[in-house]
Design a protein around this motif. Structure first.
Motif, short mmCIF file in Angstrom:
data_model
loop_
_atom_site.label_atom_id
_atom_site.label_comp_id
_atom_site.label_asym_id
_atom_site.label_seq_id
_atom_site.Cartn_x
_atom_site.Cartn_y
_atom_site.Cartn_z
N LYS A 124 -57.83 -4.83 -21.80
CA LYS A 124 -56.81 -5.73 -22.33
C LYS A 124 -57.50 -6.67 -23.30
CE LYS A 124 -52.92 -8.74 -21.38
NZ LYS A 124 -52.00 -9.31 -20.37
N TYR A 125 -57.03 -6.70 -24.54
CA TYR A 125 -57.66 -7.48 -25.60
C TYR A 125 -56.65 -8.52 -26.10
CZ TYR A 125 -59.86 -8.50 -30.14
OH TYR A 125 -60.43 -9.12 -31.22
N ILE A 126 -57.01 -9.79 -25.96
CA ILE A 126 -56.13 -10.89 -26.36
C ILE A 126 -56.78 -11.63 -27.52
CG2 ILE A 126 -54.99 -13.01 -25.59
CD1 ILE A 126 -55.28 -11.92 -22.70
N GLU A 127 -56.04 -11.76 -28.62
CA GLU A 127 -56.60 -12.41 -29.81
C GLU A 127 -55.58 -13.39 -30.39
OE1 GLU A 127 -59.09 -10.48 -33.26
OE2 GLU A 127 -56.98 -10.34 -33.78
N LYS A 128 -56.00 -14.66 -30.54
CA LYS A 128 -55.13 -15.68 -31.10
C LYS A 128 -55.77 -16.31 -32.33
CE LYS A 128 -52.82 -16.98 -26.78
NZ LYS A 128 -52.46 -18.09 -25.86
N HIS A 129 -54.95 -16.59 -33.33
CA HIS A 129 -55.42 -17.25 -34.54
C HIS A 129 -54.61 -18.53 -34.76
CE1 HIS A 129 -57.08 -13.23 -36.29
NE2 HIS A 129 -57.90 -13.81 -35.43
N TYR A 130 -55.34 -19.59 -35.12
CA TYR A 130 -54.71 -20.91 -35.26
C TYR A 130 -55.50 -21.70 -36.29
CZ TYR A 130 -53.70 -25.80 -34.06
OH TYR A 130 -53.39 -27.13 -34.11
N MET A 155 -55.88 1.02 -23.96
CA MET A 155 -56.15 -0.30 -24.52
C MET A 155 -54.83 -1.00 -24.83
SD MET A 155 -58.72 -1.43 -27.54
CE MET A 155 -58.77 -3.12 -28.19
N GLU A 156 -54.75 -2.24 -24.38
CA GLU A 156 -53.58 -3.08 -24.63
C GLU A 156 -54.02 -4.27 -25.47
OE1 GLU A 156 -50.33 -5.82 -22.17
OE2 GLU A 156 -51.62 -4.40 -21.09
N MET A 157 -53.41 -4.42 -26.65
CA MET A 157 -53.73 -5.52 -27.56
C MET A 157 -52.57 -6.50 -27.62
SD MET A 157 -55.46 -3.66 -30.88
CE MET A 157 -55.42 -5.25 -31.77
N ASP A 158 -52.88 -7.78 -27.47
CA ASP A 158 -51.89 -8.84 -27.60
C ASP A 158 -52.42 -9.81 -28.64
OD1 ASP A 158 -50.09 -10.92 -27.36
OD2 ASP A 158 -50.03 -10.87 -25.17
N THR A 159 -51.89 -9.73 -29.86
CA THR A 159 -52.40 -10.56 -30.96
C THR A 159 -51.33 -11.54 -31.42
OG1 THR A 159 -51.69 -9.02 -32.71
CG2 THR A 159 -53.84 -8.63 -31.71
N THR A 160 -51.77 -12.79 -31.63
CA THR A 160 -50.84 -13.86 -31.99
C THR A 160 -51.43 -14.72 -33.09
OG1 THR A 160 -50.06 -13.97 -29.69
CG2 THR A 160 -49.49 -15.81 -31.13
#
Length: 305
Positions: A124-130, A155-160
């Protein structure tokens, strides 16, 4: 770290202190902290900026954090991070980038992340941009994700992209072996004159491989979003891609799907919906006591949840 750097870490990685387990924190182009574990090793590259992450086969219920934060105006940061994930793993990786630019020069982070996921492993890959800051310099982020899934891997990607990013080009490329699965949920908001370009290219190369790509975006003010969704079915496989977007003010959204079946047993589906907030939704919330602006915010928050 100063208060701004700590606030950025909280935004992009949910960190309010030193994380447990493995981590690598990069600040203004330099290593700011690292920890390895018995099962997760992190090694600096010798030929270019970035790190190699090695996760031992059979590693389960472990996580690692690899956030990047930039506070220096004018800094252009480029990293290459390679993830080598052994067979039968079950791990979570938390990434993300935060920029605070209070100067007059552009600050930019380009991250190239390559994932080599072993047989029957789960990631599980979590990626946040701010981004934030009251300077006139741009806040630019260009993430590239390259994925190779071996047989039975998932693979599960959660990008925000939360807010504040002036320009971004987001590229994801994936190759799927037999029985492997890729799940992607992208959430994106742009405002002002911000621009965003997203490209997905997925090759379903193995029998019984599957992919589900869902992108949700909100374009406000004069911002622009362009989305390319390419899916190639090269075997007996199933692929689904979906683009749902809300356009507000003078925003612009363009969705460009491309699905190609190179096998008679490939099953590919694409869905797209672009439009404004429905009037009945606003009316319903306003009857509960919300102003029109408050109602809009509630709808947008629910849409991107």
């Amino acid at each position: 770290m100063d208060s701004i750097q700590k606030a950025l870490l909280a935004q992009v990685a949910g960190l309010h202190g030193v994380p447990e387990g493995a981590y690598n924190i990069r600040s203004d182009g330099e290593l700011a902290g690292r920890n390895t574990t018995a099962n997760i090793d992190i090694v600096s590259k010798k030929d270019k900026p970035g790190i190699d992450i090695f996760i031992k086969p059979g590693t389960k219920n472990e996580s690692m954090h690899i956030p990047v934060i930039i506070e220096k105006s004018g800094l252009k940061d480029l990293v290459y991070n390679d993830f080598h994930i052994g067979e039968d793993c079950d791990v979570t990786i938390v990434a993300g980038c935060g920029i605070s630019n209070c100067g007059s020069q552009d600050s930019q982070h380009d991250g190239i992340h390559s994932f080599f996921v072993g047989k029957n492993a789960k990631v599980k890959y979590i990626e946040k941009h701010y981004a934030e800051g009251d300077g006139t310099g741009g806040r630019i982020m260009n993430p590239t994700t390259i994925i190779s899934l071996e047989e039975g891997a998932q693979m599960e990607m959660d990008t925000t992209q939360i807010k504040g990013v002036d320009s971004t080009k987001r590229i994801t490329e994936a190759k799927l072996a037999p029985g492997s699965t890729l799940i992607v949920a992208e959430k994106l908001m742009t405002h002002g004159t911000q621009t965003s370009e997203t490209e997905f290219t997925v090759d379903l190369d193995g029998d019984d491989s599957s992919a589900n790509i869902v992108s949700r975006g909100v374009a406000r003010d004069q911002s622009r979003q362009v989305l390319y969704l390419r899916m190639n079915g090269n075997a007996k496989c199933y692929g689904h891609s979906e683009c749902d977007s809300i356009v507000m003010d003078s925003g612009y959204v363009q969705a460009i799907p491309e699905i190609t079946a190179n096998s008679v047993e490939a099953s590919l589906v694409h869905e797209a919906a672009i439009g404004k907030i429905a009037g009945e939704q606003l009316t319903k919330l306003m009857t509960l006591g919300l102003t029109e602006k408050e109602a809009e915010e509630e709808i947008v928050a629910g849409f991107l949840k």
